[in-house]
Design an enzyme around this catalytic site. Structure first.
Site, mmCIF file in Angstrom:
data_model
loop_
_atom_site.group_PDB
_atom_site.id
_atom_site.type_symbol
_atom_site.label_atom_id
_atom_site.label_comp_id
_atom_site.label_asym_id
_atom_site.label_seq_id
_atom_site.Cartn_x
_atom_site.Cartn_y
_atom_site.Cartn_z
ATOM 1 N N LYS A 6 0.841 -1.209 0.000
ATOM 2 C CA LYS A 6 0.000 0.000 0.000
ATOM 3 C C LYS A 6 0.870 1.251 0.000
ATOM 4 O O LYS A 6 0.613 2.199 -0.743
ATOM 5 C CB LYS A 6 -0.933 -0.015 1.223
ATOM 6 C CG LYS A 6 -2.064 -1.018 1.084
ATOM 7 C CD LYS A 6 -2.840 -1.208 2.379
ATOM 8 C CE LYS A 6 -3.866 -2.329 2.222
ATOM 9 N NZ LYS A 6 -4.548 -2.687 3.463
ATOM 10 N N GLN A 50 -4.930 -1.312 9.652
ATOM 11 C CA GLN A 50 -4.642 -2.641 9.109
ATOM 12 C C GLN A 50 -5.060 -3.728 10.104
ATOM 13 O O GLN A 50 -4.612 -3.737 11.243
ATOM 14 C CB GLN A 50 -3.138 -2.760 8.803
ATOM 15 C CG GLN A 50 -2.746 -4.035 8.090
ATOM 16 C CD GLN A 50 -3.357 -4.124 6.681
ATOM 17 O OE1 GLN A 50 -3.319 -3.171 5.925
ATOM 18 N NE2 GLN A 50 -3.932 -5.265 6.357
ATOM 19 N N ASP A 76 -11.447 2.604 3.627
ATOM 20 C CA ASP A 76 -11.723 1.162 3.553
ATOM 21 C C ASP A 76 -13.219 0.894 3.351
ATOM 22 O O ASP A 76 -13.609 -0.224 3.027
ATOM 23 C CB ASP A 76 -11.273 0.471 4.848
ATOM 24 C CG ASP A 76 -9.891 -0.168 4.709
ATOM 25 O OD1 ASP A 76 -9.497 -0.488 3.570
ATOM 26 O OD2 ASP A 76 -9.222 -0.355 5.738
#
Ligand code: NAP
Length: 260
Positions: A6, A50, A76
């Site tokens: 990422k 995460q 997200d």
């Protein structure tokens, strides 16, 4: 692995990405405090946490964390407000893996409207949003899970079969209608040589890689499906990179929304 990809992709596209690492012993309160300060930050357009979180944070830690991220910065797409907007087909920020799969289908000219899509898996981050995105594009959608009876028969009815289970090679040729499109979301690290032997075709070059590394990542779809499916997304290199691309897209969208 995921965090590194990422950061790399963000850098390549000219987005600034900051990583905040908390110690493994950090408490849920510390994490929520950090999220709160990022919510207030004027230089950050998107926040992602995460997972998985350390087990010591408690069973509902993940939900509390998703709830804490400001909806406008929730790149997200996990905040209940963004999930609710997805249900109503008016979402700005949608979960990245499912939206990447839609992008993959559309760019591959695979029709969705009127087709029967079967999604195996009903998690909040993949299966459910996937089913909603397909439904909003006028597919007829069936959602399967661990309590589904006669899964291969239901899967075989699919024009588009999405496997988001997390069990290496679970979807075998008998799950797939000839010519169907099969999207493999699963990523499972396998170290067991006997299982690797069952999952790889005899001539596969990945056998050498396994001998060198002692582990390989496999999708939910068995290699034999390639002989039956009309189209099949690979693992690695299929849905994973698309997920990251969608994350970057969501971040740009969040920045535009913040700038009005
Ligand atoms: P999850 O939360 O563990 O959900 C797995 C789902 O699969 C559950 O709904 C479960 O059913 C279902 N399932 C498990 N065993 C089954 C069985 N034997 N038959 C039918 N259904 C079964 O996992 P997830 O977060 O959705 O992720 C799924 C996979 O996708 C994982 O391998 C993950 O690593 C991968 N993934 C990849 C990406 C990417 O970017 N490539 C992104 C996200 C996830 P129940 O609900 O009944 O338990």
């Amino acid at each position: 692995l995921y965090v590194g990809s990422k950061l790399k992709s963000a850098g390549e596209t000219g987005l600034r990405a900051d990583i905040e690492r908390l110690p493994a012993t950090a408490s849920l309160d510390q994490l929520l405090h950090l999220i709160d300060s990022l919510n207030q930050s004027d230089v950050h357009d998107g926040i992602l946490v995460q997972s998985p979180l350390p087990a010591a944070m408690g069973r509902d830690a993940e939900q509390q964390v998703f709830d804490a991220v400001a909806p406008a910065k929730d790149v997200d797409g996990f905040h209940p407000m963004n999930v609710g907007r997805l249900v109503q087909n008016r979402a700005d920020l949608v979960s990245c893996t499912p939206s990447g799969i839609i992008e993959l289908l559309e760019r591959s000219d695979i029709p969705i409207a009127g087709r029967h899509a079967v999604v195996i898996g009903r998690s909040d981050i993949v299966g459910k949003p996937m089913a909603l995105l397909l439904l909003h594009r006028n597919a007829t959608v069936t959602i399967c899970h661990s309590r589904t009876v006669d899964l291969p028969r239901i899967a075989r009815a699919a024009d588009i079969l999405i496997a988001a289970i997390g069990r290496a090679g679970f979807v075998t040729a008998d799950f797939v209608k000839p010519g169907a499109t099969v999207i493999d979301v699963g990523t499972t690290r396998v170290e067991d040589p006997a299982l690797v032997d069952r999952l790889l075709p005899p001539e596969s070059k990945r056998r050498e890689a396994f001998a060198r590394r002692g582990a390989l990542v496999f999708g939910d779809v068995h290699a034999e499906v390639e002989n039956v499916a009309g189209a099949l997304s690979p693992v690695p290199g299929g849905v994973g990179p698309l997920t990251i691309a969608m994350l970057l897209k969501n971040t740009v969208r969040a920045a535009h929304m913040r700038l009005g």
